[in-house]
Design an enzyme around this catalytic site. Structure first.
Site, PDB file in Angstrom:
ATOM      1  N   SER A   1      -3.491  -3.331   1.030  1.00  6.07           N
ATOM      2  CA  SER A   1      -2.343  -4.192   1.276  1.00  6.07           C
ATOM      3  C   SER A   1      -2.821  -5.586   1.670  1.00  6.07           C
ATOM      4  CB  SER A   1      -1.477  -3.604   2.398  1.00  6.07           C
ATOM      5  OG  SER A   1      -0.223  -4.226   2.445  1.00  6.07           O
ATOM      6  N   ALA A   2      -2.211  -6.620   1.098  1.00  2.00           N
ATOM      7  CA  ALA A   2      -2.652  -7.997   1.330  1.00  2.00           C
ATOM      8  C   ALA A   2      -2.430  -8.453   2.764  1.00  2.00           C
ATOM      9  CB  ALA A   2      -1.914  -8.932   0.371  1.00  2.00           C
ATOM     10  N   HIS A   3      -1.336  -8.026   3.382  1.00  2.00           N
ATOM     11  CA  HIS A   3      -0.997  -8.591   4.688  1.00  2.00           C
ATOM     12  C   HIS A   3      -1.855  -8.074   5.834  1.00  2.00           C
ATOM     13  CE1 HIS A   3       1.453  -5.422   6.844  1.00  2.00           C
ATOM     14  NE2 HIS A   3       1.427  -4.899   5.631  1.00  2.00           N
TER      15      HIS A   3
ATOM     16  N   THR B   1       8.813  -7.416 -12.991  1.00  2.00           N
ATOM     17  CA  THR B   1       8.245  -8.762 -12.986  1.00  2.00           C
ATOM     18  C   THR B   1       7.338  -8.951 -11.775  1.00  2.00           C
ATOM     19  OG1 THR B   1      10.188  -9.635 -14.110  1.00  2.00           O
ATOM     20  CG2 THR B   1       8.787 -11.222 -12.973  1.00  2.00           C
TER      21      THR B   1
ATOM     22  N   CYS C   1       4.564   1.088  12.055  1.00  2.00           N
ATOM     23  CA  CYS C   1       5.499   1.939  11.316  1.00  2.00           C
ATOM     24  C   CYS C   1       6.182   2.969  12.204  1.00  2.00           C
ATOM     25  CB  CYS C   1       4.760   2.656  10.185  1.00  2.00           C
ATOM     26  SG  CYS C   1       4.092   1.543   8.943  1.00  2.00           S
TER      27      CYS C   1
ATOM     28  N   ALA D   1       0.813  -1.214   0.000  1.00  4.89           N
ATOM     29  CA  ALA D   1       0.000   0.000   0.000  1.00  4.89           C
ATOM     30  C   ALA D   1       0.848   1.267   0.000  1.00  4.89           C
ATOM     31  CB  ALA D   1      -0.930   0.002   1.211  1.00  4.89           C
ATOM     32  N   THR D   2       2.039   1.206   0.577  1.00  2.00           N
ATOM     33  CA  THR D   2       2.906   2.389   0.577  1.00  2.00           C
ATOM     34  C   THR D   2       3.271   2.772  -0.852  1.00  2.00           C
ATOM     35  OG1 THR D   2       3.807   1.979   2.786  1.00  2.00           O
ATOM     36  CG2 THR D   2       5.143   3.304   1.288  1.00  2.00           C
TER      37      THR D   2
ATOM     38  N   GLN E   1      -6.710  -0.512   6.299  1.00  2.00           N
ATOM     39  CA  GLN E   1      -7.277  -1.120   7.503  1.00  2.00           C
ATOM     40  C   GLN E   1      -8.741  -1.504   7.326  1.00  2.00           C
ATOM     41  OE1 GLN E   1      -5.463  -2.092   9.887  1.00  2.00           O
ATOM     42  NE2 GLN E   1      -3.594  -0.889   9.644  1.00  2.00           N
TER      43      GLN E   1
END
Length: 372
Positions: A180-182, A218, A305, A69-70, A160
């Site tokens: 973001s996936a995580h 890639t 962060c 996401a960053t 979030q």
């Protein structure tokens, strides 16, 4: 171990790991290659794009896969010279813009009149659907509509909120969105940028033709496949996340019954169902966390962060909390695998830690500091 720091990252869902493994072993082909095995990988990437798009109720071609996401936020905001945001935003936004931040109210919700005043002279806006520290939900429709009416481009950080509350991007005046996936039981190192059809977009990374020339490099195939599966699971588990509010209330009720006095930061605002940012007056968050960890409860004294920085949380400071109260604040964030038994165990660990800190401090000794 009871892991309650899911706003920092979530454990990988077993189904996600299972989906990713073939692309780390047998299906290792570069999806840009021309032979059949590589084309099959390309088709699987497009299937993952459809899964992620379904989570946000958008078109698959509006999703660009990124390293997180960053990167997505930086890519969306890089072309703009004067961006309006909020004082409580994530560093990925605050440190990537040229512009100013509008204030929030004491509960963390945007001050709408100030937001509208700040739109003048801007070319874009950026704000988070849900705050990363407090879980406070912003009035997305009001903020985005005001900006769109002023002719500004709208970027929303849905990191979030994604998978926890309905995020149907086409229902709002939103041009870009970062995820973001995580944060939803997917892998680290993979995210996406939503770009609404018809909106001008300037790639941040230039090179090959990947992502239709919108993000060179890639592809992280295993990560993308994992993101797709995580998005699919999150969409199917929407009711589970809504139910986490009941587990959060169960935890709070246990504290109340034990006589633990606490204050919820942002408690008067709408919040994500799984987040509890709270403070126990007279107990520093550092002291409590150093007792909670060895007892088996992991939580946070701030965002992942910024937790290594000595400065008090900028989010809570923007909400008007003095430094003393900020340093008393902890963030507990559950996930959809949480159970009533886990909540009860966590409550007892927390209550014991508070009592231990309270028992060794007084008006004479002052606040206690706990060392490992």
């Amino acid at each position: 171990m009871i892991y309650w720091d899911n706003n920092a990252t979530t454990p990988l869902a077993p189904e996600v790991l299972e989906a990713m493994l073939p692309y780390m072993r047998d299906c290792f082909f570069n999806p840009s290659a021309a032979y059949g095995a590589a084309k099959a990988v390309r088709r699987d990437i497009e299937r993952a794009r459809e899964q992620v798009a379904a989570l946000f109720a958008v078109y698959p071609d509006e999703i660009i896969f990124t390293a997180g996401a960053t990167e997505a936020t930086n890519a969306a905001l890089a072309p703009f010279q004067n961006v309006l945001t909020l004082t409580t935003e994530h560093p990925a936004t605050l440190r990537s813009i040229r512009g100013e931040a509008a204030p929030v109210l004491s509960n963390g919700v945007a001050d709408i009149p100030s937001w509208k005043e700040g739109l003048e002279g801007k070319d874009a806006v950026s704000f988070a659907w849900a705050n990363h520290e407090t879980g406070v939900l912003q009035p997305v429709r009001s903020l985005s509509a005001a900006a769109a009416e002023a002719g500004l481009v709208v970027h929303v950080d849905v990191v979030q909120a994604a998978g926890k509350v309905p995020v149907h991007l086409h229902d709002y005046a939103i041009d870009f969105a970062s995820a973001s996936a995580h944060k939803l039981h997917g892998p680290k190192g993979c995210g996406c940028l939503y770009v609404r059809r018809g909106v001008e977009f300037h790639p941040l990374l230039k090179g090959g033709a990947q992502e239709s020339y919108r993000r060179a490099g890639t592809e992280n195939v295993a990560g993308i496949i994992g993101f797709g599966k995580a998005a699919e699971l999150a969409l199917a588990a929407a009711e589970q996340y809504a139910g986490l509010a009941l587990l959060r209330e169960r935890f709070e009720k246990a504290l109340q019954e034990a006589g633990v006095y606490y204050v919820v930061n942002g408690g008067s605002a709408g919040r994500l169902p799984h987040v509890l940012n709270m403070r126990v007056p007279g107990c520093s968050a550092q002291s409590l966390s150093l007792l909670l960890e060895p007892a088996g409860l992991l939580c946070s004294t701030g965002s992942a962060c910024t937790s290594a920085e000595p400065e008090p949380s900028h989010v809570l400071k923007a909400m008007g909390l003095p430094d003393k109260e900020i340093r008393e604040s902890l963030r507990l964030s559950l996930n959809r695998y949480c159970t009533e038994r886990e909540v009860d165990e966590a409550a007892q660990i927390f209550i014991a830690a508070v009592r231990k800190v309270k028992s060794v401090q007084s008006s004479v000794t002052g606040p206690v500091m706990v060392y490992r």
